[in-house]
Design a protein around this motif. Sequence first.
Motif, short mmCIF file in Angstrom:
data_model
loop_
_atom_site.label_atom_id
_atom_site.label_comp_id
_atom_site.label_asym_id
_atom_site.label_seq_id
_atom_site.Cartn_x
_atom_site.Cartn_y
_atom_site.Cartn_z
N PRO A 197 0.80 -1.23 0.00
CA PRO A 197 0.00 0.00 0.00
C PRO A 197 0.83 1.29 0.00
O PRO A 197 0.35 2.32 -0.43
CB PRO A 197 -0.82 -0.11 1.29
N LEU A 198 2.07 1.22 0.46
CA LEU A 198 2.89 2.43 0.55
C LEU A 198 4.02 2.52 -0.46
O LEU A 198 4.69 3.56 -0.54
CB LEU A 198 3.48 2.55 1.96
N ALA A 199 4.28 1.45 -1.24
CA ALA A 199 5.43 1.50 -2.15
C ALA A 199 5.33 0.43 -3.24
O ALA A 199 4.76 -0.63 -3.02
CB ALA A 199 6.72 1.29 -1.37
N SER A 200 5.92 0.77 -4.37
CA SER A 200 6.12 -0.19 -5.45
C SER A 200 7.60 -0.16 -5.80
O SER A 200 8.21 0.91 -5.78
CB SER A 200 5.30 0.18 -6.68
N VAL A 201 8.17 -1.33 -6.10
CA VAL A 201 9.58 -1.39 -6.47
C VAL A 201 9.74 -2.22 -7.73
O VAL A 201 8.94 -3.11 -8.02
CB VAL A 201 10.46 -1.98 -5.34
N SER A 202 10.81 -1.91 -8.45
CA SER A 202 11.17 -2.67 -9.64
C SER A 202 12.69 -2.75 -9.68
O SER A 202 13.36 -1.75 -9.87
CB SER A 202 10.63 -1.99 -10.89
N GLY A 203 13.22 -3.95 -9.44
CA GLY A 203 14.66 -4.17 -9.46
C GLY A 203 15.28 -4.15 -8.07
O GLY A 203 14.73 -3.56 -7.14
N LEU A 204 16.43 -4.81 -7.97
CA LEU A 204 17.13 -4.90 -6.68
C LEU A 204 17.55 -3.54 -6.11
O LEU A 204 17.41 -3.33 -4.90
CB LEU A 204 18.37 -5.80 -6.82
N PRO A 205 18.05 -2.60 -6.93
CA PRO A 205 18.43 -1.30 -6.34
C PRO A 205 17.25 -0.58 -5.67
O PRO A 205 17.40 -0.03 -4.58
CB PRO A 205 18.97 -0.50 -7.54
N ALA A 206 16.08 -0.62 -6.30
CA ALA A 206 14.90 0.02 -5.71
C ALA A 206 14.48 -0.69 -4.43
O ALA A 206 14.06 -0.05 -3.46
CB ALA A 206 13.75 0.03 -6.71
N LEU A 207 14.59 -2.01 -4.41
CA LEU A 207 14.26 -2.78 -3.22
C LEU A 207 15.21 -2.44 -2.07
O LEU A 207 14.78 -2.25 -0.94
CB LEU A 207 14.31 -4.28 -3.53
N ALA A 208 16.50 -2.32 -2.39
CA ALA A 208 17.48 -1.97 -1.36
C ALA A 208 17.23 -0.56 -0.82
O ALA A 208 17.36 -0.32 0.38
CB ALA A 208 18.90 -2.06 -1.94
N GLU A 209 16.84 0.37 -1.69
CA GLU A 209 16.54 1.74 -1.25
C GLU A 209 15.33 1.76 -0.32
O GLU A 209 15.34 2.45 0.70
CB GLU A 209 16.29 2.63 -2.45
N LEU A 210 14.30 0.99 -0.66
CA LEU A 210 13.11 0.92 0.18
C LEU A 210 13.45 0.34 1.56
O LEU A 210 13.01 0.85 2.58
CB LEU A 210 12.03 0.08 -0.50
N ALA A 211 14.25 -0.72 1.58
CA ALA A 211 14.66 -1.32 2.86
C ALA A 211 15.45 -0.33 3.70
O ALA A 211 15.26 -0.24 4.91
CB ALA A 211 15.47 -2.59 2.61
N ALA A 212 16.31 0.45 3.07
CA ALA A 212 17.11 1.45 3.79
C ALA A 212 16.20 2.53 4.40
O ALA A 212 16.43 2.99 5.52
CB ALA A 212 18.14 2.08 2.87
N GLN A 213 15.16 2.94 3.66
CA GLN A 213 14.22 3.93 4.18
C GLN A 213 13.49 3.39 5.40
O GLN A 213 13.28 4.10 6.37
CB GLN A 213 13.21 4.33 3.11
N ARG A 214 13.10 2.11 5.37
CA ARG A 214 12.41 1.50 6.51
C ARG A 214 13.35 1.43 7.71
O ARG A 214 12.93 1.69 8.84
CB ARG A 214 11.93 0.10 6.15
N GLU A 215 14.59 1.06 7.46
CA GLU A 215 15.55 0.97 8.57
C GLU A 215 15.79 2.33 9.20
O GLU A 215 16.02 2.42 10.40
CB GLU A 215 16.87 0.36 8.08
N GLU A 216 15.73 3.39 8.40
CA GLU A 216 15.90 4.74 8.93
C GLU A 216 14.68 5.16 9.74
O GLU A 216 14.80 5.84 10.75
CB GLU A 216 16.12 5.73 7.79
N ALA A 217 13.49 4.76 9.30
CA ALA A 217 12.25 5.20 9.94
C ALA A 217 11.92 4.45 11.21
O ALA A 217 11.32 5.00 12.13
CB ALA A 217 11.09 5.08 8.95
#
Length: 138
Positions: free
Chosen positions: A37-57
């Motif tokens: 519901p909060l994000a869509s990703v395409s490819g490993l780099p986008a997935l890694a960026e999303l995970a980093a944002q969650r770890e920061e939050a």
Amino acid sequence: MSASRKDVLVKALEAEVGAQPADPSTLFTDDVVGWSPLASVSGLPALAELAAQREEAFSNVVLLFRGVDEVGNKAFAEWVIEADHTGTLVLTGNAALEPTGRRVQLAGVTVADFRDGKIRSYRTYFDDFSLFEQLVED
């Protein structure tokens, strides 16, 4: 012997929420696509960026599984996450929610499709309104 789809999904979810470190390339295909519901990703780099944002939050993350199963080329996990909102939560574009310090709980389900023993695509379902209510309630 390769890991079961259930094991791969559990490790992937633990890595994505920051509960356990893992190399995403061992769990996801290079061309992985995902939706929540909060994000869509395409490819490993986008997935890694999303995970980093969650770890920061979020910090002090606890991930509990209510059930994990696999059928054919899919694996399913029902889970509950508890975490402290201690960093900026990026919502979309320029929208963000500053840290509240609140402990939140979120229940959801993830469905993953596999190719060659790795997650090729996933869909995660949860009540995003419930999350926002916990973060902004007075």
